[in-house]
Design a protein around this motif. Sequence first.
Motif, PDB file in Angstrom:
ATOM      1  N   SER A  18       2.831   5.054 -41.228  1.00 37.33           N
ATOM      2  CA  SER A  18       1.303   5.669 -40.938  1.00 37.33           C
ATOM      3  C   SER A  18       0.286   4.790 -41.700  1.00 37.33           C
ATOM      4  CB  SER A  18       1.118   7.097 -41.416  1.00 37.33           C
ATOM      5  OG  SER A  18       1.371   7.175 -43.036  1.00 37.33           O
ATOM      6  N   VAL A  19      -0.996   4.569 -41.075  1.00 38.34           N
ATOM      7  CA  VAL A  19      -2.130   4.133 -41.459  1.00 38.34           C
ATOM      8  C   VAL A  19      -3.196   5.079 -41.533  1.00 38.34           C
ATOM      9  CG1 VAL A  19      -3.695   2.001 -41.299  1.00 38.34           C
ATOM     10  CG2 VAL A  19      -1.231   1.743 -40.818  1.00 38.34           C
ATOM     11  N   GLY A  20      -4.182   4.983 -42.559  1.00 39.95           N
ATOM     12  CA  GLY A  20      -5.304   6.011 -42.432  1.00 39.95           C
ATOM     13  C   GLY A  20      -6.565   5.265 -43.256  1.00 39.95           C
ATOM     14  N   ALA A  21      -7.447   5.350 -42.662  1.00 39.54           N
ATOM     15  CA  ALA A  21      -8.802   4.977 -43.033  1.00 39.54           C
ATOM     16  C   ALA A  21      -9.760   6.121 -43.457  1.00 39.54           C
ATOM     17  CB  ALA A  21      -9.575   3.998 -42.102  1.00 39.54           C
ATOM     18  N   HIS A  22     -10.547   5.995 -44.696  1.00 43.22           N
ATOM     19  CA  HIS A  22     -11.285   7.250 -45.061  1.00 43.22           C
ATOM     20  C   HIS A  22     -12.690   6.458 -45.460  1.00 43.22           C
ATOM     21  CE1 HIS A  22     -12.627  10.000 -48.325  1.00 43.22           C
ATOM     22  NE2 HIS A  22     -12.152  10.928 -47.343  1.00 43.22           N
ATOM     23  N   LYS A  29     -24.725  12.877 -40.011  1.00 43.58           N
ATOM     24  CA  LYS A  29     -23.437  13.058 -39.041  1.00 43.58           C
ATOM     25  C   LYS A  29     -23.747  11.723 -38.323  1.00 43.58           C
ATOM     26  CE  LYS A  29     -21.479  16.978 -36.767  1.00 43.58           C
ATOM     27  NZ  LYS A  29     -21.680  18.111 -36.239  1.00 43.58           N
ATOM     28  N   SER A  30     -22.794  11.094 -38.442  1.00 45.26           N
ATOM     29  CA  SER A  30     -22.547   9.891 -37.457  1.00 45.26           C
ATOM     30  C   SER A  30     -21.261   9.619 -36.777  1.00 45.26           C
ATOM     31  CB  SER A  30     -22.972   8.644 -38.330  1.00 45.26           C
ATOM     32  OG  SER A  30     -22.132   8.509 -39.413  1.00 45.26           O
ATOM     33  N   MET A  55     -12.626  11.690 -37.369  1.00 47.05           N
ATOM     34  CA  MET A  55     -13.110  12.894 -37.288  1.00 47.05           C
ATOM     35  C   MET A  55     -14.108  12.858 -38.627  1.00 47.05           C
ATOM     36  SD  MET A  55      -9.459  14.824 -36.626  1.00 47.05           S
ATOM     37  CE  MET A  55      -8.940  14.888 -38.243  1.00 47.05           C
ATOM     38  N   LEU A  56     -14.973  13.707 -38.414  1.00 48.82           N
ATOM     39  CA  LEU A  56     -16.029  14.316 -39.666  1.00 48.82           C
ATOM     40  C   LEU A  56     -15.672  15.615 -40.168  1.00 48.82           C
ATOM     41  CD1 LEU A  56     -19.453  12.797 -38.141  1.00 48.82           C
ATOM     42  CD2 LEU A  56     -17.988  11.753 -40.120  1.00 48.82           C
ATOM     43  N   THR A  57     -15.926  15.583 -41.647  1.00 57.06           N
ATOM     44  CA  THR A  57     -15.610  17.021 -42.278  1.00 57.06           C
ATOM     45  C   THR A  57     -16.936  17.159 -43.075  1.00 57.06           C
ATOM     46  OG1 THR A  57     -13.281  16.657 -42.219  1.00 57.06           O
ATOM     47  CG2 THR A  57     -14.342  18.188 -43.838  1.00 57.06           C
ATOM     48  N   HIS A  67     -12.208  10.475 -41.680  1.00 57.93           N
ATOM     49  CA  HIS A  67     -10.991  10.218 -41.485  1.00 57.93           C
ATOM     50  C   HIS A  67     -10.517   9.843 -40.285  1.00 57.93           C
ATOM     51  CE1 HIS A  67      -6.738  10.782 -41.634  1.00 57.93           C
ATOM     52  NE2 HIS A  67      -6.898   9.907 -43.038  1.00 57.93           N
ATOM     53  N   VAL A  68      -9.837   8.830 -40.268  1.00 55.17           N
ATOM     54  CA  VAL A  68      -8.949   8.336 -38.964  1.00 55.17           C
ATOM     55  C   VAL A  68      -7.627   8.005 -39.534  1.00 55.17           C
ATOM     56  CG1 VAL A  68      -9.793   6.040 -38.970  1.00 55.17           C
ATOM     57  CG2 VAL A  68      -9.132   7.301 -36.856  1.00 55.17           C
ATOM     58  N   GLY A  69      -6.586   8.373 -38.560  1.00 54.04           N
ATOM     59  CA  GLY A  69      -4.990   8.151 -38.905  1.00 54.04           C
ATOM     60  C   GLY A  69      -4.367   7.736 -37.690  1.00 54.04           C
ATOM     61  N   TRP A  70      -3.357   6.975 -38.072  1.00 50.96           N
ATOM     62  CA  TRP A  70      -2.279   6.720 -36.983  1.00 50.96           C
ATOM     63  C   TRP A  70      -0.791   6.789 -37.543  1.00 50.96           C
ATOM     64  CZ3 TRP A  70      -6.394   3.570 -38.419  1.00 50.96           C
ATOM     65  CH2 TRP A  70      -7.317   3.446 -37.704  1.00 50.96           C
TER      66      TRP A  70
END
Length: 103
Positions: A18-22, A29-30, A55-57, A67-70
């Motif tokens: 897995s790979v994730g970006a945060h 909000k953007s 995805m925004l939290t 956050h986005v993940g694969w």
Amino acid sequence: MCMASAGSTRTSTRGLNSVGAHKSDLKKKSTLYARWLYKKPGGTYKVGKSWKKAMLTRVYDGTYDAHVGWGKNDSHTGPKFPKNTVICTQLKGSSTKVCATLK
């Protein structure tokens, strides 16, 4: 932030699960997009997966985290890369990459 989850360290190849970006502390909000890239030893950067919407939290202080993940952390079906491959994430509109090396 770049997060990469790799498999066994006994062989010369590494399985990338897995790979994730945060990104945190967004003031408003953007819509953000991110992608991940890789560079094998001696090679050039190649795109692992193209742009994906984050995805925004909303955080307690009124700011936002993105956050986005694969992939999946518990998976063993991801791509295999040689030892010392560099895995990076990049936000759309930024030339900055955040990277980690597969050991």
